[in-house]
Design an enzyme around this catalytic site. Structure first.
Site, short mmCIF file in Angstrom:
data_model
loop_
_atom_site.label_atom_id
_atom_site.label_comp_id
_atom_site.label_asym_id
_atom_site.label_seq_id
_atom_site.Cartn_x
_atom_site.Cartn_y
_atom_site.Cartn_z
N ASN B 175 1.75 -6.51 -5.56
CA ASN B 175 2.17 -5.29 -5.40
C ASN B 175 0.70 -4.85 -5.76
OD1 ASN B 175 4.27 -6.84 -6.72
ND2 ASN B 175 4.84 -5.84 -8.41
N PRO B 177 -0.66 -1.75 -3.96
CA PRO B 177 -0.12 0.04 -4.34
C PRO B 177 -0.56 -0.23 -5.57
CG PRO B 177 1.02 -1.12 -1.67
CD PRO B 177 0.36 -2.34 -2.88
N ASP B 178 0.03 -1.08 -6.79
CA ASP B 178 -0.16 -0.11 -7.81
C ASP B 178 -1.20 -0.53 -8.55
OD1 ASP B 178 2.83 0.17 -8.35
OD2 ASP B 178 3.03 -1.94 -8.98
N TYR B 179 -1.93 -0.72 -7.56
CA TYR B 179 -3.42 -0.80 -8.98
C TYR B 179 -4.36 -0.42 -8.76
CZ TYR B 179 -0.69 -4.66 -9.75
OH TYR B 179 0.68 -5.84 -10.36
#
Lengths: 443, 420
Positions: B175, B177-179
């Protein structure tokens, strides 16, 4: 109407970055800082990176360069020439922040490292953005974007198991290093504001990305098991209907029906029935299997892939019918109608889909920036964040090479006779390979 | 360099962290390791999925030992508060009154149901900095569309642009873009708002729509379309202005895994952006006859014959480890890098020398590894002092010391199932 204030309208940044780090100074410039881009006589090498306006290359036509340099001013100044260095030294006392992406030690060699800058401006913040940081065994390794995403562990995770690891698109290594550098610089600035103390911010592209390995790092740390890339399946060991990419009539969509948070698979079946495309799925043995396609099933499959073996033919048939259903509809319809039914379905957006995305349009996200030299406006990506009192904004198109040299020359002349180090070079000089020049500069 | 009398940049800043999953918690952790006091608000009725997903230490399974969750929540105090109760919502606003920064990535619907909109917050804390990270934004026709990181990759364009043209749009495998993209963009915005508040006394509302923050990360492909009308697609590992550019197969190795001995593919990234890089690569390969072919002499020629070029280079890399290839090529002045997996990263001698990873002792999970800060400040380096909180670990401490409740009141709230 008066313009709202900016969070950084009292801050000056001297920007010595190239590809790596340019997004950091863009973020600062778009929040209102006065960012002065110091370019070598032949220009920032990013000016030669495609895509180009109307596909014709030229230092004032790179869309890649444009996006990274909004709101900045450009001054041509050769730091390897004593006169250029003297001019730079005149600028440093007027600056709060210097951001650079040279090889570690390069600026020290010119007397312009953190110590040298500190003599000119004791509370200076120096942010250095490099592939592997200011010290360590790999500090001097050459590091284009691909080296960062490779050594940072994220490339390994992208792609089909039998393909080479996939390159993340659009320079995610440079970009992530730029974001982390902006955050580090803002953190250092907050500290300086309170204490009067500047410092050196060290950003490594590799380190900027490591946290994006998701579960891979803790999985090895806790279980000594390497996480491998799995293509479209994610963590699932088998194909589960409704989980993953599907072709629509004009592109792709991505479905997570069955995962928690959205409507259950039975809602997807109801949709297919409403459109007369459920075929035999409402009958047995399919309907009862569909009713069980939920988190419990997914968890069982992950823990024990063999548990689904008996059901494999049934699952395969359900998937075949679903493939036909999605294939019969345009991707935007699948996305918007599916979401209307609270199904976890996303469109696999192409750049064209993003340009047409009604949500981005309704929120007026894209920014049209006038480029008089190109006889029109170019459409730029909009704000990554919206601050109600100190908004992100583009007030100035990216600079022509050396566009503001004379302007800055005036400022510096007022301070003493060193202005001649600023060259009024409007066009790139000479035919020497810019990469060669860059290498010389980095070594 | 000297440290600043032990003061960290955000010492004295209080943060009410009402976020979950990745984008919010990672941002709040960065605030915490640079000195802020962060209270992470959770609930047993609304548990963070990362606590359930794992990975878990061998033989342990509980909501407190997930490596995925713990890695993003160091240094925080953890409380559980049932926001579906009126008393729970009252306590949430008491926490907001204490806080300088409020952060959430819950959906607009939930924020409104819980009474945590900006308008709600300024009533109790007029100068609050309130950062919202909705998926699509608080307005617009898609405001209430469902999604989380795994759908965000496809929607924002990452999947359409990642991978090989003959494959389905598999995306980044995570995922992504979450990080970094979303949490660290948010951090920049919060720090800008803190600076504005210090200068003017004024708080503000920040909205980071994860869609917008993520799409901003794909600017070159986006502008190629909005300006030139050219639709970029998946182009594998190649770039238009470099050749070779990609990941090349190296010698396979045997590794021990929990499932026995396995073969592991190894890869080395190699990139030539100039004829100088190319001539250095040629020399490093031992100046083979094929590489002297005129067809490879220029970038245009190498692009035209890239399939064959990649095949030839693979003949060389496949006899070597990626580490050997990288070291040899870097010494020759050619950009090259091991495509590292998580084991390689954790054992990376360069990262060890830099002290990137941090070990923290956790009462249930034991001593585990945390990602360090994504940037380093010479005088005020990040301090990782405490492992991620167990669910509700600091209920009593936060209720009495921060919310100002008496022990009797806390007992009542536990009995009434508000602190859960």
């Amino acid at each position: 109407m008066t313009e709202p204030p900016s969070a950084l309208d009292d801050i000056r940044v001297l920007d010595l970055t190239r590809d790596l780090g340019a997004y950091c100074t863009k973020l600062l410039a778009d929040l209102g800082a006065d960012v002065i881009k110091i370019e070598p006589p032949e220009g920032d090498p990013a000016r030669r990176v495609p895509p180009f306006y109307q596909d014709q290359s030229g230092p004032e036509r790179s869309l890649y360069f444009f996006n990274l340099n909004t709101n900045k001013r450009s001054v041509v100044l050769d730091l390897e020439d004593p006169r250029g260095r003297a001019a730079f030294e005149k600028l440093v006392p007027t600056a709060d922040i210097v951001v650079e992406s040279f090889a570690p030690g390069y600026l020290d060699g010119l007397g312009l490292g953190y110590q040298g800058l500190g003599k000119l401006r004791p509370d200076i913040i120096l942010t250095s953005v490099t592939g592997f940081g200011q010290f360590g065994a790999h500090a001097h390794y050459l590091a284009p974007d691909i080296a960062g995403v490779a050594m940072g562990g994220i490339m390994w995770l992208a792609g089909a198991p039998d393909d080479p690891p996939n390159l993340p698109p659009c320079y995610q290594g440079y970009l992530s290093a730029g974001i982390q550098a902006a955050a580090g610089t803002m953190m250092a600035l907050y500290h300086r504001d309170l204490t009067g103390e500047g410092q050196h911010v060290d950003v490594s592209m590799q380190e900027a990305l490591l946290i994006a390995q998701e579960t891979a790092m803790p999985q090895y740390d806790l279980q000594k098991a390497v996480r491998h890339r799995t293509g479209v399946r994610g963590a699932l060991p088998i194909n589960v209907p409704g989980m993953g990419p599907y072709e629509a009539s004009d592109g792709w969509v991505w479905s997570y029906v069955g995962a928690p948070g959205g409507a259950p698979w039975t809602e997807l079946l109801a949709w297919m029935q409403a459109e007369g495309k459920a075929e035999d799925l409402a009958g047995e043995p399919y309907a009862s299997t569909i009713a069980e396609l939920n988190m419990r099933f997914l968890t069982q499959v992950v823990l024990n892939p063999d548990s689904a073996k008996e059901k494999a033919p049934v699952l395969a048939h359900i998937d075949d019918v679903l493939v036909r259903f999605f294939k019969s509809k345009p991707k935007w319809e699948v996305y918007e109608q599916g979401q209307g039914r609270r199904l976890l379905i996303g469109i696999v957006s192409t750049p064209e889909d993003l340009a047409k995305n009604p949500q981005l349009a309704a929120r007026r996200w894209f920014q049209d920036v006038p480029h008089p030299e190109l006889n029109g406006s170019l459409r730029y990506p909009g704000p990554p964040y919206r601050l109600s009192e100190t908004p992100w904004r583009i007030t100035r198109r990216p600079p022509l090479l050396g566009e503001h040299t004379a302007e800055l020359l005036g400022e510096i002349r007022a301070q003493g006779p060193v202005g001649e180090g600023l060259q009024t070079v409007a066009q790139p000089s000479g035919s020497e390979d810019p990469d060669l020049q860059e290498r010389r500069r980095r070594q | 360099m000297t440290t600043s009398n032990g003061r960290l940049p955000l010492s004295g800043i209080n943060v009410a962290d009402f976020s979950w999953f990745g984008a919010g918690p990672i941002c709040a952790e960065a605030l915490a390791v640079y000195g802020a006091t962060v209270v992470r608000v959770e609930s047993e009725t609304h548990i963070d999925g990362l606590r359930s997903i794992g990975p878990f230490p061998p033989g342990k399974f509980s909501h407190n030992v997930s490596g995925y969750f713990n890695n993003y929540n160091a240094n925080k105090l953890g409380i559980t508060l049932d926001l579906n109760t009126e008393k729970g919502r009252d306590l949430a606003l008491r926490l907001v009154r204490w806080a300088d920064v409020f952060l959430t990535n819950m959906t607009p619907r939930i924020i409104e149901r819980w009474g945590l909109t900006y308008e709600d917050l300024v009533k109790v804390r007029p100068d609050i900095i309130a950062a919202y990270q909705p998926m699509q934004g608080f307005d617009g026709p898609h405001r209430d569309f469902l999604g989380f990181g795994a759908v965000l990759g496809p929607i924002t364009g990452f999947n359409a642009l990642t991978g090989f043209p003959n494959r389905a749009p598999n995306g980044m495998g995570t995922n992504y873009p979450d990080y970094v993209i979303n949490p660290m963009h948010t951090l920049v915005a919060i720090l800008a708002a803190l600076r504005h508040r210090r200068r003017t006394g004024q708080g503000q509302r920040i909205e980071l729509a994860q869609l917008e923050s993520s799409v901003a990360a794909l600017a070159p492909a986006l502008m190629d379309y909005t300006v030139n009308g050219r639709l970029q697609g998946r182009s594998g590992n190649r770039l238009p202005h470099a050749a070779p550019h990609g990941a090349f197969r190296c010698a396979t190795i045997k590794v021990q895994t929990p499932f026995g001995e396995r073969d592991e593919d190894r890869w080395c990234a190699i990139a030539c952006f100039s004829d100088d890089h190319w001539s250095r690569l040629r020399t490093a390969l031992g100046d083979p006859a094929w590489a002297r072919d005129e067809r490879f002499a220029t970038l245009a020629g190498r692009k035209q014959h890239e399939d064959e070029l990649e095949q030839r280079i693979t003949e060389w890399t496949s006899e070597r480890s990626p580490e050997e290839a990288m070291e040899l090529l870097q010494a020759a002045g050619v950009p090259a890098a091991v495509v590292q997996n998580a084991r390689d990263c954790l054992e990376d001698a360069h990262l060890r020398e830099r002290g990137y990873y941090v070990q923290l002792e956790h009462p249930e999970a034991g001593r585990t590894t945390y990602d360090g800060s994504g940037f380093r400040l010479s005088k005020t380096p990040a301090r990782f002092e405490r492992a991620a909180p167990c669910l509700g670990e600091h209920n009593f401490q936060v209720a009495t010391e921060i919310l100002g409740l008496s022990p009797d009141e806390v007992a009542d709230l536990i009995v009434e199932q508000v602190l859960r």
